[in-house]
Scaffold this active site. Structure first.
Site, PDB file in Angstrom:
ATOM      1  N   ASN A  13       0.862  -1.181   0.000  1.00 57.14           N
ATOM      2  CA  ASN A  13       0.000   0.000   0.000  1.00 57.14           C
ATOM      3  C   ASN A  13       0.900   1.233   0.000  1.00 57.14           C
ATOM      4  OD1 ASN A  13      -1.823   2.033   0.413  1.00 57.14           O
ATOM      5  ND2 ASN A  13      -2.471   1.353   2.454  1.00 57.14           N
ATOM      6  N   LYS A  15       0.071   4.233  -0.251  1.00 55.77           N
ATOM      7  CA  LYS A  15      -0.575   5.404   0.371  1.00 55.77           C
ATOM      8  C   LYS A  15      -0.381   6.645  -0.523  1.00 55.77           C
ATOM      9  CE  LYS A  15      -0.179   3.132   4.785  1.00 55.77           C
ATOM     10  NZ  LYS A  15      -0.038   3.224   6.247  1.00 55.77           N
ATOM     11  N   HIS A 106      -9.553   1.111   5.105  1.00 57.27           N
ATOM     12  CA  HIS A 106      -8.258   1.343   5.760  1.00 57.27           C
ATOM     13  C   HIS A 106      -8.475   2.317   6.928  1.00 57.27           C
ATOM     14  CE1 HIS A 106      -4.140   2.451   6.544  1.00 57.27           C
ATOM     15  NE2 HIS A 106      -3.771   1.396   5.848  1.00 57.27           N
ATOM     16  N   GLU A 108      -6.791   4.695   7.988  1.00 55.26           N
ATOM     17  CA  GLU A 108      -6.532   6.105   7.677  1.00 55.26           C
ATOM     18  C   GLU A 108      -7.769   6.744   7.048  1.00 55.26           C
ATOM     19  OE1 GLU A 108      -2.900   5.437   5.510  1.00 55.26           O
ATOM     20  OE2 GLU A 108      -1.931   4.868   7.385  1.00 55.26           O
ATOM     21  N   GLU A 178      -5.172  -4.825  10.513  1.00 56.86           N
ATOM     22  CA  GLU A 178      -4.115  -3.845  10.749  1.00 56.86           C
ATOM     23  C   GLU A 178      -4.394  -3.120  12.058  1.00 56.86           C
ATOM     24  OE1 GLU A 178      -2.188  -2.564   6.771  1.00 56.86           O
ATOM     25  OE2 GLU A 178      -3.944  -1.316   7.082  1.00 56.86           O
ATOM     26  N   GLY A 184       2.817   2.257  10.778  1.00 55.20           N
ATOM     27  CA  GLY A 184       3.793   3.339  10.637  1.00 55.20           C
ATOM     28  C   GLY A 184       4.552   3.653  11.917  1.00 55.20           C
ATOM     29  N   SER A 222       3.625  -2.178  10.243  1.00 51.92           N
ATOM     30  CA  SER A 222       5.078  -2.269  10.413  1.00 51.92           C
ATOM     31  C   SER A 222       5.640  -3.634  10.008  1.00 51.92           C
ATOM     32  CB  SER A 222       5.482  -1.913  11.846  1.00 51.92           C
ATOM     33  OG  SER A 222       5.140  -0.565  12.120  1.00 51.92           O
TER      34      SER A 222
HETATM   35  P1  13P Z   1       3.198   0.365   7.623  1.00 50.47           P
HETATM   36  O1  13P Z   1       3.673  -0.934   7.027  1.00 50.47           O
HETATM   37  O2  13P Z   1       3.946   1.557   7.140  1.00 50.47           O
HETATM   38  O3  13P Z   1       3.080   0.262   9.108  1.00 50.47           O
HETATM   39  O4  13P Z   1       1.687   0.577   7.076  1.00 50.47           O
HETATM   40  C1  13P Z   1       0.768  -0.446   7.205  1.00 50.47           C
HETATM   41  C2  13P Z   1      -0.449  -0.081   6.440  1.00 50.47           C
HETATM   42  O5  13P Z   1      -1.196   0.790   6.828  1.00 50.47           O
HETATM   43  C3  13P Z   1      -0.699  -0.780   5.176  1.00 50.47           C
HETATM   44  O6  13P Z   1      -1.983  -0.551   4.713  1.00 50.47           O
END
Ligand code: 13P
Length: 263
Positions: A13, A15, A106, A108, A178, A184, A222
């Site tokens: 992803n 982002k 997601h 976010e 997740e 992150g 992560s």
């Molecule tokens: P990270 O791997 O940067 O923690 O992000 C995970 C994520 O949100 C994937 O959709």
């Protein structure tokens, strides 16, 4: 059927990254990795989710990769079809452009863009009805975990979409667990905690659909090259949704290899 018979998915992803030139470089490097040591598609489904603006270019750039790499949309409109919805991209328009899979829910988007459980359910319904595969993201916050509510929150998120998914459409759903506190942050859920949640998700799914034992349940938060093997070794972890580490071709390739070789 044991969940170990499920072909794993490793999905990057991206982002709101990267700039065009960096995306090209990333794809080139990843293709070189695949060329040097191809992973068979039977071992692992590999996919990347670039920004909407780059979906088709990335798809073209990956067309000659040594193994198939699917291109996934990061989101879809809650509105179906076509119409006067400025700024939106419907499931039908994605499908029409050859994009077959979409991330929905997601954290976010749930936290920053008002994707409530109602909105997320509408998106899932539209995506499935347009013939897309859905990677449905679920996960609890740190506060919810500390209050002992993690399982309840995550299972509720699964229930949120149950009323809009028709029986046979569960075959088109991949779940991505997740935990928000692991995204992150560099803090991965321990393999034991992740496995426990994945098993709970599969049990919850089994109450809803006959496909539960066959459904891929990915872990995200992560995931890095150095923890992928441990996660891949867990029975109910059928792949990874990778954020930061998917922006580095070698790391992403190593994560895909870890799942392809362990599963
Ligand atoms: P990270 O791997 O940067 O923690 O992000 C995970 C994520 O949100 C994937 O959709």
């Amino acid at each position: 059927m044991s969940s170990s018979a499920i072909t794993p998915w490793v999905v990057g992803n991206w982002k709101m990254n990267p700039m065009q030139a960096d995306a090209q470089q990333l794809i080139q490097s990843f293709k070189q990795q695949l060329q040097q040591a191809p992973l068979s598609a039977a071992q692992c489904h590999i996919a990347v989710a670039p920004i909407a603006l780059h979906l088709l270019t990335v798809q073209q750039q990956l067309a000659d990769a040594a193994v198939p790499v699917a291109v996934v949309a990061q989101d879809v409109s809650r509105q179906a079809g076509t119409g006067a919805y400025t700024g939106e991209i419907s499931a039908e328009l994605l499908k029409d452009s050859g994009i077959d899979t979409v991330l929905i829910g997601h954290s976010e988007r749930r936290e920053l863009f008002a994707d409530t459980s109602v909105v997320v359910a509408e998106k899932v319904k539209n995506a499935l009805n347009a013939g897309l595969r859905v990677i449905y993201c679920v996960g609890e916050s740190l506060a919810q975990r500390e209050e002992g509510l993690a399982n309840q929150v995550v299972l509720q998120q699964i229930c949120d979409i149950a009323r809009v998914v028709q029986a046979e459409q569960w075959a088109q759903i991949v779940i991505a667990y997740e935990p928000i506190w692991a995204i992150g942050t560099g803090k991965t859920a321990s393999p034991e905690d992740a496995q426990a949640m994945h098993a709970a998700i599969r049990e919850g799914l089994a109450q809803i659909t006959a496909y539960a034992a066959k459904m891929p349940i990915l872990y995200g938060g992560s995931v890095k090259a150095d923890n992928a093997l441990q996660l891949a070794a867990c029975k109910d972890i059928n792949g990874a949704l990778v954020g930061g580490a998917s922006l580095d071709a070698q790391s992403f390739y190593q994560i895909a290899t870890a799942f392809a070789q362990t599963k």
